[in-house]
Enzyme design. Structure first.
Site, mmCIF file in Angstrom:
data_model
loop_
_atom_site.group_PDB
_atom_site.id
_atom_site.type_symbol
_atom_site.label_atom_id
_atom_site.label_comp_id
_atom_site.label_asym_id
_atom_site.label_seq_id
_atom_site.Cartn_x
_atom_site.Cartn_y
_atom_site.Cartn_z
ATOM 1 N N GLY A 1 48.477 39.927 -13.439
ATOM 2 C CA GLY A 1 48.687 39.750 -15.063
ATOM 3 C C GLY A 1 50.174 39.494 -15.246
ATOM 4 C CB ILE A 2 52.124 39.676 -18.458
ATOM 5 C CG1 ILE A 2 51.477 38.025 -18.533
ATOM 6 C CG2 ILE A 2 53.578 39.482 -18.935
ATOM 7 C CD1 ILE A 2 51.781 37.556 -19.960
ATOM 8 C CB ILE A 3 52.196 44.764 -16.322
ATOM 9 C CG1 ILE A 3 52.273 44.779 -17.815
ATOM 10 C CG2 ILE A 3 53.095 45.842 -15.595
ATOM 11 C CD1 ILE A 3 51.724 46.212 -18.310
ATOM 12 C CG HIS B 1 55.046 38.631 -30.623
ATOM 13 N ND1 HIS B 1 55.427 38.760 -29.477
ATOM 14 C CD2 HIS B 1 54.119 37.505 -30.583
ATOM 15 C CE1 HIS B 1 54.768 38.203 -28.443
ATOM 16 N NE2 HIS B 1 54.004 37.438 -29.114
ATOM 17 C CG LEU C 1 50.935 39.635 -26.958
ATOM 18 C CD1 LEU C 1 50.973 38.513 -27.181
ATOM 19 C CD2 LEU C 1 52.034 39.909 -25.527
ATOM 20 C CG HIS D 1 71.846 14.282 -24.803
ATOM 21 N ND1 HIS D 1 70.981 14.514 -24.063
ATOM 22 C CD2 HIS D 1 72.914 14.065 -24.522
ATOM 23 C CE1 HIS D 1 71.300 14.023 -22.838
ATOM 24 N NE2 HIS D 1 72.771 13.801 -23.156
HETATM 25 P P1 FAD Z 1 52.681 51.421 -29.041
HETATM 26 O O1 FAD Z 1 54.051 50.865 -28.836
HETATM 27 O O2 FAD Z 1 51.968 51.950 -27.774
HETATM 28 O O3 FAD Z 1 52.902 52.780 -29.971
HETATM 29 C C1 FAD Z 1 52.078 53.564 -30.197
HETATM 30 C C2 FAD Z 1 52.907 54.988 -30.314
HETATM 31 O O4 FAD Z 1 51.951 56.086 -31.077
HETATM 32 C C3 FAD Z 1 53.470 55.617 -29.183
HETATM 33 O O5 FAD Z 1 54.769 55.778 -29.086
HETATM 34 C C4 FAD Z 1 52.517 56.923 -28.938
HETATM 35 O O6 FAD Z 1 53.482 58.018 -28.697
HETATM 36 C C5 FAD Z 1 52.083 57.161 -30.472
HETATM 37 N N1 FAD Z 1 51.067 58.050 -30.497
HETATM 38 C C6 FAD Z 1 49.837 57.959 -30.092
HETATM 39 N N2 FAD Z 1 48.933 58.866 -30.291
HETATM 40 C C7 FAD Z 1 49.654 59.746 -31.066
HETATM 41 C C8 FAD Z 1 49.457 60.836 -32.084
HETATM 42 N N3 FAD Z 1 48.047 61.333 -31.921
HETATM 43 N N4 FAD Z 1 50.480 61.328 -32.812
HETATM 44 C C9 FAD Z 1 51.660 60.846 -32.724
HETATM 45 N N5 FAD Z 1 51.981 59.857 -32.140
HETATM 46 C C10 FAD Z 1 51.125 59.153 -31.398
HETATM 47 N N6 FAD Z 1 54.877 42.774 -25.634
HETATM 48 C C11 FAD Z 1 55.509 41.792 -25.831
HETATM 49 O O7 FAD Z 1 55.018 41.172 -26.882
HETATM 50 N N7 FAD Z 1 56.536 41.198 -25.103
HETATM 51 C C12 FAD Z 1 56.996 42.001 -24.163
HETATM 52 O O8 FAD Z 1 57.778 41.643 -23.387
HETATM 53 C C13 FAD Z 1 56.205 43.002 -23.488
HETATM 54 N N8 FAD Z 1 56.599 43.707 -22.577
HETATM 55 C C14 FAD Z 1 55.813 44.956 -22.268
HETATM 56 C C15 FAD Z 1 56.168 45.434 -20.728
HETATM 57 C C16 FAD Z 1 55.439 46.598 -20.547
HETATM 58 C C17 FAD Z 1 55.807 47.162 -19.069
HETATM 59 C C18 FAD Z 1 54.251 47.011 -21.191
HETATM 60 C C19 FAD Z 1 53.676 48.218 -20.874
HETATM 61 C C20 FAD Z 1 54.047 46.386 -22.518
HETATM 62 C C21 FAD Z 1 54.816 45.197 -23.085
HETATM 63 N N9 FAD Z 1 54.362 44.604 -24.245
HETATM 64 C C22 FAD Z 1 55.100 43.428 -24.542
HETATM 65 C C23 FAD Z 1 53.247 45.192 -25.051
HETATM 66 C C24 FAD Z 1 54.088 46.165 -26.063
HETATM 67 O O9 FAD Z 1 54.698 47.024 -25.846
HETATM 68 C C25 FAD Z 1 52.835 46.492 -27.114
HETATM 69 O O10 FAD Z 1 52.012 45.644 -27.464
HETATM 70 C C26 FAD Z 1 53.204 47.261 -28.445
HETATM 71 O O11 FAD Z 1 54.378 48.252 -27.887
HETATM 72 C C27 FAD Z 1 52.296 47.633 -29.320
HETATM 73 O O12 FAD Z 1 52.736 48.408 -30.442
HETATM 74 P P2 FAD Z 1 51.686 49.608 -30.761
HETATM 75 O O13 FAD Z 1 52.837 50.208 -31.948
HETATM 76 O O14 FAD Z 1 50.342 49.130 -31.378
HETATM 77 O O15 FAD Z 1 51.765 50.582 -29.829
HETATM 78 P P1 NAI Z 2 46.453 41.664 -17.899
HETATM 79 O O1 NAI Z 2 45.291 41.837 -18.303
HETATM 80 O O2 NAI Z 2 47.520 40.842 -18.354
HETATM 81 O O3 NAI Z 2 46.349 41.445 -16.255
HETATM 82 C C1 NAI Z 2 45.627 42.116 -15.609
HETATM 83 C C2 NAI Z 2 45.211 41.458 -14.162
HETATM 84 O O4 NAI Z 2 44.677 42.320 -13.033
HETATM 85 C C3 NAI Z 2 43.999 40.268 -14.444
HETATM 86 O O5 NAI Z 2 44.534 39.054 -13.926
HETATM 87 C C4 NAI Z 2 42.890 40.715 -13.802
HETATM 88 O O6 NAI Z 2 42.297 39.949 -13.248
HETATM 89 C C5 NAI Z 2 43.575 41.770 -12.516
HETATM 90 N N1 NAI Z 2 42.763 42.752 -11.934
HETATM 91 C C6 NAI Z 2 42.027 43.747 -12.543
HETATM 92 N N2 NAI Z 2 41.634 44.361 -11.826
HETATM 93 C C7 NAI Z 2 41.867 44.131 -10.517
HETATM 94 C C8 NAI Z 2 41.609 44.653 -9.118
HETATM 95 N N3 NAI Z 2 40.641 45.645 -9.002
HETATM 96 N N4 NAI Z 2 42.193 44.099 -8.026
HETATM 97 C C9 NAI Z 2 42.791 43.039 -8.228
HETATM 98 N N5 NAI Z 2 43.267 42.580 -9.578
HETATM 99 C C10 NAI Z 2 42.451 42.976 -10.882
HETATM 100 O O7 NAI Z 2 47.212 43.134 -17.809
HETATM 101 P P2 NAI Z 2 48.644 43.770 -17.527
HETATM 102 O O8 NAI Z 2 49.460 42.777 -16.521
HETATM 103 O O9 NAI Z 2 48.414 45.165 -16.986
HETATM 104 O O10 NAI Z 2 49.312 43.914 -18.708
HETATM 105 C C11 NAI Z 2 48.762 44.742 -20.068
HETATM 106 C C12 NAI Z 2 49.228 44.003 -21.412
HETATM 107 O O11 NAI Z 2 50.488 44.340 -21.589
HETATM 108 C C13 NAI Z 2 49.092 42.343 -21.385
HETATM 109 O O12 NAI Z 2 47.933 41.900 -21.606
HETATM 110 C C14 NAI Z 2 50.184 42.095 -22.486
HETATM 111 O O13 NAI Z 2 49.452 42.258 -23.699
HETATM 112 C C15 NAI Z 2 51.033 43.378 -22.427
HETATM 113 N N6 NAI Z 2 52.492 42.859 -21.744
HETATM 114 C C16 NAI Z 2 53.126 41.820 -22.393
HETATM 115 C C17 NAI Z 2 54.287 41.246 -21.838
HETATM 116 C C18 NAI Z 2 54.974 40.257 -22.316
HETATM 117 O O14 NAI Z 2 54.538 39.629 -23.574
HETATM 118 N N7 NAI Z 2 55.943 39.518 -21.662
HETATM 119 C C19 NAI Z 2 54.731 41.857 -20.724
HETATM 120 C C20 NAI Z 2 53.948 42.883 -20.198
HETATM 121 C C21 NAI Z 2 52.878 43.528 -20.719
#
Ligand code: FAD
Ligand code: NAI
Length: 471
Positions: free
Chosen positions: A186-188, A327, A325, A450
């Site tokens: 997936g994306i990660i 955004h 996500l 362009h």
């Molecule tokens: P979170 O950001 O998870 O925030 C929740 C917060 O609540 C946390 O800081 C946690 O500590 C706190 N919390 C939880 N329970 C409690 C509690 N009981 N008391 C007090 N605090 C608490 N999305 C994109 O759009 N673009 C990207 O490029 C992108 N890249 C990513 C890369 C990675 C490696 C990962 C893991 C995610 C990525 N995402 C990306 C997804 C994005 O990070 C999340 O969609 C976003 O952070 C969600 O925001 P949220 O506020 O819902 O949750």
């Molecule tokens: P994901 O849901 O995007 O992808 C997970 C993948 O793992 C799927 O393709 C699934 O088929 C595969 N999979 C599951 N079980 C498996 C197994 N046993 N063996 C092999 N493959 C298996 O989840 P991911 O990449 O962990 O990201 C989680 C979320 O974080 C994304 O859905 C996205 O919302 C957010 N994210 C967004 C980013 C961005 O916007 N650039 C960057 C990173 C994360």
């Protein structure tokens, strides 16, 4: 515990959903408290998600480009060395600058920030175990749950963030592993595979489905980016399931199985990244002391106004429905405050862009070809390759294409899918067009500067109802 003080709004979680809601509430004149346990604001996104991953992607791309893609451009460099510590420091500087920036915005907008873990005592009162010790409690006329998500674990393969890592560990490896196996394409998985492959690791991505990119990516686009990433040196095993893993030897062993039955094999790696999706996070939140409901996937159940089963408790971001996500979380955060303050708000869930920050980037908005086929909706496709775009040719970065999908009768834009340099910026134009209900002809008749990559966007639009000029 001190006597509970009644606020207009209490937000649990200071991630994108929580902090944006808090700032917006402050701007609207609400008395607001935000509780965050991490010790810094910005949640997953700023601390261990979007921001640190994009820092590593950007700088590893520069490194890789200097090493492998500079000579033919007329740039000869001498002794190129990777300083991983400095690469990580640059990442940390970006993270700290941004998390501190949110703290400043809290002060500016009068948001009270409590560092601690919040849990419901009842529908109105939240007990907070303070990070510095002791506890307090707060109560709110309105409460927002914004506790986000966490990495889904792989059963039987315990994450130690050193040899078996989640994305968090993959953002902070102490050295470049010789070999990295990524469970989940997936994306990660693909972003982290790109980072470590560029820095020198031998990377294998194992994906259960027959296409990479996770849910939502257009199949044609997924095939195209897989080919490009393979050329960059990443190995793929699609239609392959990781059955289990063994950490008892020096290398981690993964046992693999063809997803549809068949050949068994194993794979050894120094580091294994588990990237099989994320799940809503409500651990320790005390939801059992409320009437808030979660569904079978752990998502907090809400109505169209973000209300849980308890009307004054609302919920936004990763912990509830929809794409995980940043955004999307941000849009919901603004809308939920508008509901609380004015009684109306709006998020267009059909118009949320996705971007994968590999090189080239992949970006899309709206419906994919497979979505439309499945729904039995008629459509027309126009594509334009970057190999025919003057700017891409000038930059010597011609991999990829723009694919536009339109309604065959009305010419209304239904979806945009891009593989290409800067796709993540270009998709903003597609998102705006989709939001405004543009036709492909509207886009094609809009003058584009362009030489720009965006001209490929215009020509793909042209290709849906007529012929592009440059092909
Ligand atoms: P979170 O950001 O998870 O925030 C929740 C917060 O609540 C946390 O800081 C946690 O500590 C706190 N919390 C939880 N329970 C409690 C509690 N009981 N008391 C007090 N605090 C608490 N999305 C994109 O759009 N673009 C990207 O490029 C992108 N890249 C990513 C890369 C990675 C490696 C990962 C893991 C995610 C990525 N995402 C990306 C997804 C994005 O990070 C999340 O969609 C976003 O952070 C969600 O925001 P949220 O506020 O819902 O949750
Ligand atoms: P994901 O849901 O995007 O992808 C997970 C993948 O793992 C799927 O393709 C699934 O088929 C595969 N999979 C599951 N079980 C498996 C197994 N046993 N063996 C092999 N493959 C298996 O989840 P991911 O990449 O962990 O990201 C989680 C979320 O974080 C994304 O859905 C996205 O919302 C957010 N994210 C967004 C980013 C961005 O916007 N650039 C960057 C990173 C994360």
């Amino acid at each position: 515990a001190t006597e509970a003080e009644q606020k207009d709004l209490v937000i649990i979680g200071g991630g994108v959903a929580g902090y944006v809601a808090a700032i917006k509430a402050g701007q609207e004149g609400l008395k607001v408290t935000c509780i965050e346990k991490r010790g810094t604001l910005g949640g997953t996104c700023l601390n261990v998600g979007c921001i640190p991953s994009k820092s590593l992607l950007n700088n590893s791309h520069l490194y890789h480009q200097i090493l492998h893609d500079s000579k033919h451009r007329g740039i000869e460099v001498g002794d190129v060395k990777l300083n991983l510590d400095q690469l990580m420091k640059a990442k940390d500087t970006s993270v700290t600058g941004l998390t501190k920036g949110v703290e400043y915005l809290f002060k500016k907008n009068g948001v009270e920030y409590i560092k601690g873990t919040g849990s419901f005592q009842d529908d109105h009162t939240i007990k907070v175990a303070l990070n510095d010790g002791g506890e307090t409690s707060v109560s709110g006329k309105n409460i927002i749950i914004a506790t986000g998500s966490e990495a889904s674990p792989f059963p039987g393969l315990e994450i130690d963030e050193k040899r078996v890592v989640s994305s968090t560990g993959a953002l902070s490896l102490a050295k470049v592993p010789e070999s990295l196996a990524v469970i989940g394409g997936g994306i990660i998985g693909l972003e982290m595979a790109s980072v470590w492959s560029r820095l020198g690791a031998k990377v294998t991505v194992i994906e259960f489905m027959d296409q990479i990119g996770g849910p939502g990516m257009d199949t044609e686009v997924a095939k195209s980016i897989q080919k490009i990433l393979k050329k960059q040196g990443i190995n793929f095993k699609t239609s392959t399931k990781v059955v289990n893993g063994d950490t008892s030897s020096e290398k981690v062993k993964l046992n693999l199985d063809a997803a549809k039955g068949g050949k068994e094999e194993s794979l050894d790696a120094d580091v294994v990244l588990v990237a099989i999706g994320r799940r809503p996070y409500t651990g320790g939140l005390g939801l059992e002391n409320t009437s808030v409901e979660v569904d079978e996937r752990g998502r907090v159940v809400i109505d169209s106004e973000y209300r849980t089963k308890v009307p004054h408790i609302r919920c936004v971001g990763d912990v509830t429905f929809g794409p995980m996500l940043a955004h999307k979380a941000e849009e919901e955060a603004v809308a939920v405050i508008e509901y609380i303050k004015k009684g109306y708000g709006h998020v267009n869930y059909g118009c949320i862009p996705s971007v994968m920050y590999t090189f080239p980037e992949v970006a899309w908005v709206g419906q994919s070809e497979q979505d439309l086929k499945k729904a039995g909706i008629k459509y027309r496709v126009g594509t334009f390759p970057f190999s025919a775009n003057s700017r891409a040719k000038t930059n010597l970065d011609t991999d990829g294409m723009v694919k536009m999908i339109a309604d065959p009768e009305t010419d209304r834009l239904l979806g945009v899918h891009i593989v290409g340099p800067n796709a993540g910026e270009m998709i903003a134009e597609g998102t705006l067009a989709l939001e405004y209900g543009a036709s492909c002809e509207d886009i094609a008749r809009t003058c584009h500067a362009h030489p720009t990559l965006a001209e490929a966007f215009k020509e793909a639009a042209m290709a849906t109802y007529s012929k592009p000029i440059h092909m």
